[in-house]
Design a protein around this motif. Structure first.
Motif, mmCIF file in Angstrom:
data_model
loop_
_atom_site.group_PDB
_atom_site.id
_atom_site.type_symbol
_atom_site.label_atom_id
_atom_site.label_comp_id
_atom_site.label_asym_id
_atom_site.label_seq_id
_atom_site.Cartn_x
_atom_site.Cartn_y
_atom_site.Cartn_z
ATOM 1 N N SER A 1 -3.701 5.968 3.459
ATOM 2 C CA SER A 1 -2.949 6.000 2.199
ATOM 3 C C SER A 1 -3.882 6.049 1.003
ATOM 4 O O SER A 1 -3.663 6.815 0.057
ATOM 5 C CB SER A 1 -2.037 4.771 2.104
ATOM 6 N N TYR A 2 -4.948 5.244 1.033
ATOM 7 C CA TYR A 2 -5.849 5.226 -0.109
ATOM 8 C C TYR A 2 -6.714 6.485 -0.187
ATOM 9 O O TYR A 2 -7.169 6.847 -1.281
ATOM 10 C CB TYR A 2 -6.708 3.962 -0.087
ATOM 11 N N ARG B 1 2.162 1.809 -3.489
ATOM 12 C CA ARG B 1 1.178 2.463 -4.353
ATOM 13 C C ARG B 1 1.068 3.954 -4.021
ATOM 14 O O ARG B 1 0.925 4.792 -4.915
ATOM 15 C CB ARG B 1 -0.191 1.805 -4.207
ATOM 16 N N TYR B 2 1.115 4.273 -2.723
ATOM 17 C CA TYR B 2 1.021 5.676 -2.304
ATOM 18 C C TYR B 2 2.190 6.495 -2.854
ATOM 19 O O TYR B 2 1.996 7.579 -3.406
ATOM 20 C CB TYR B 2 0.987 5.743 -0.775
ATOM 21 N N ILE C 1 -4.335 8.662 -1.971
ATOM 22 C CA ILE C 1 -4.226 8.215 -3.366
ATOM 23 C C ILE C 1 -5.446 8.671 -4.162
ATOM 24 O O ILE C 1 -5.329 9.171 -5.286
ATOM 25 C CB ILE C 1 -4.080 6.681 -3.425
ATOM 26 N N SER C 2 -6.635 8.514 -3.572
ATOM 27 C CA SER C 2 -7.860 8.915 -4.266
ATOM 28 C C SER C 2 -7.866 10.417 -4.555
ATOM 29 O O SER C 2 -8.248 10.848 -5.654
ATOM 30 C CB SER C 2 -9.088 8.543 -3.425
ATOM 31 N N CYS D 1 0.838 -1.199 0.000
ATOM 32 C CA CYS D 1 0.000 0.000 0.000
ATOM 33 C C CYS D 1 0.874 1.250 0.000
ATOM 34 O O CYS D 1 0.584 2.225 -0.714
ATOM 35 C CB CYS D 1 -0.916 -0.023 1.222
ATOM 36 N N ILE E 1 2.122 7.071 -6.752
ATOM 37 C CA ILE E 1 1.106 7.984 -7.264
ATOM 38 C C ILE E 1 1.231 9.377 -6.660
ATOM 39 O O ILE E 1 1.159 10.387 -7.377
ATOM 40 C CB ILE E 1 -0.307 7.412 -7.017
ATOM 41 N N HIS F 1 -4.387 -4.634 -5.664
ATOM 42 C CA HIS F 1 -4.035 -4.584 -4.243
ATOM 43 C C HIS F 1 -5.273 -4.397 -3.385
ATOM 44 O O HIS F 1 -5.421 -5.015 -2.331
ATOM 45 C CB HIS F 1 -3.035 -3.447 -3.986
ATOM 46 N N LEU F 2 -6.204 -3.546 -3.829
ATOM 47 C CA LEU F 2 -7.444 -3.329 -3.083
ATOM 48 C C LEU F 2 -8.286 -4.606 -3.013
ATOM 49 O O LEU F 2 -8.883 -4.908 -1.973
ATOM 50 C CB LEU F 2 -8.254 -2.209 -3.737
ATOM 51 N N CYS G 1 -3.954 0.326 -8.551
ATOM 52 C CA CYS G 1 -4.343 0.071 -7.162
ATOM 53 C C CYS G 1 -5.398 -1.016 -7.027
ATOM 54 O O CYS G 1 -5.558 -1.589 -5.944
ATOM 55 C CB CYS G 1 -4.869 1.349 -6.520
#
Length: 312
Positions: free
Chosen positions: A215-216, A120-121, A219-220, A117, A124, A242-243, A239
């Motif tokens: 984190s998400y 990914r953070y 990211i969003s 995670c 992006i 992973h989600l 993402c």
């Protein structure tokens, strides 16, 4: 079961009463284990052979595949053996080893998913600093920390659980050795020590969950600021696997351990245990390969090397 008889074997919950259902469960577990071995084995082969896959994300995916292989091999073979031969016994030593390995691999998977995670953070939200924050040394340190933390957690849980005097019946209401079911056999108040350790572990898992949620959210927000629709779609596609893996692992695990006692039953416990400990290792490779073109190409090349005649 007293201390003097603590080396007596445990009795596992039978998955079925009739011979036909036992064979059906054996075939089901065989199919799941073969899917886990094939999928994760191909990812490991692709990661080892594909030079272009030596990125931080694929490094952590390779670690996750190794963890999934270990997790699948911890519970499934014994369940298959019991279903095929109609037995219920597991030795005290084998039960302790199973508890250690289950906690170790599930803990490692949780930590690795948290690190992925973060990957990914950074990719992006801090793309310009990606190589600095996630260099090869940093990735190796994070993966080593995940494995070491899970090893220490598993060691503490196993030592605490099997140091308790067990004086009730030795039948476990589960198809593998699970800490919560072993604690129910204890007749000593010292089980509160293990419950305290479980509470600390739950707080640690919840901390990982909060980190991933935060984190998400970031990211969003970053993805929604991307001007082009194609760029937003590409970022969300990075993402999505992973989600999906994260949702499957955490939702079943949280519900298994935090469900109300009023809806608890042996059949529900077994079903949830299968969902969080047996199914994810088989589904994770499929989820990641479906959404990643580079991984699909590498898997195709690895499969060609394994079965060249099939592509002639």
């Amino acid at each position: 079961m007293s201390n003097s008889s603590s080396i007596s074997p445990f009795l596992l919950l039978p998955l079925a009463d009739t011979r036909q259902l036992q064979l059906l469960h054996f075939c089901l577990f065989l199919g799941i284990s073969l899917a886990a071995l094939l999928g994760n084995g191909l990812i490991i082969s692709a990661g080892a052979c594909g030079q272009h896959l030596h990125s931080p994300m694929f490094f952590f995916l390779l670690s996750l595949a190794l963890t999934d292989l270990g997790s699948s091999c911890t519970t499934v073979p014994k369940a298959m053996h019991n279903s095929l031969w109609g037995t219920r016994h597991i030795s005290y030593t084998a039960c302790a080893a199973q508890v250690f390995l289950i906690v170790f691999f599930l803990g490692t998977e949780d930590f690795l998913l948290t690190i992925m995670c973060y990957d990914r953070y950074v990719s992006i939200c801090k793309a310009l600093h990606y190589r600095t924050l996630l260099g090869s040394r940093a990735c190796a340190h994070m993966a080593a920390a995940a494995w070491a933390s899970a090893f220490l957690t598993a060691l503490l849980h196993t030592a605490n659980t099997f140091s308790l005097p067990l004086c009730q019946c030795n039948a476990l209401g589960q198809f593998f050795c699970e800490i919560s079911h072993i604690l129910r056999l204890s007749c000593s108040k010292s089980y509160l020590r293990e419950l305290g350790l479980i509470a600390v572990s739950v707080c640690l898992v919840f901390g990982c969950f909060v980190f991933m949620l935060f984190s998400y959210v970031q990211i969003s927000r970053a993805v929604l600021r991307i001007p082009s629709e194609q760029g937003r779609h590409k970022a969300f596609s990075m993402c999505l696997p992973h989600l999906a893996v994260l949702s499957l692992f955490l939702s079943t695990g949280f519900f298994a351990y935090l469900k109300p006692p009023s809806i608890s039953s042996s059949s529900l416990d077994v079903a949830l245990s299968v969902l969080y400990s047996v199914v994810p290792p088989a589904l994770n490779p499929l989820i990641y390969s479906l959404r990643n073109q580079e991984l699909r190409d590498a898997l195709r090349k690895a499969f060609r090397r394994l079965l060249p005649c099939a592509f002639e």
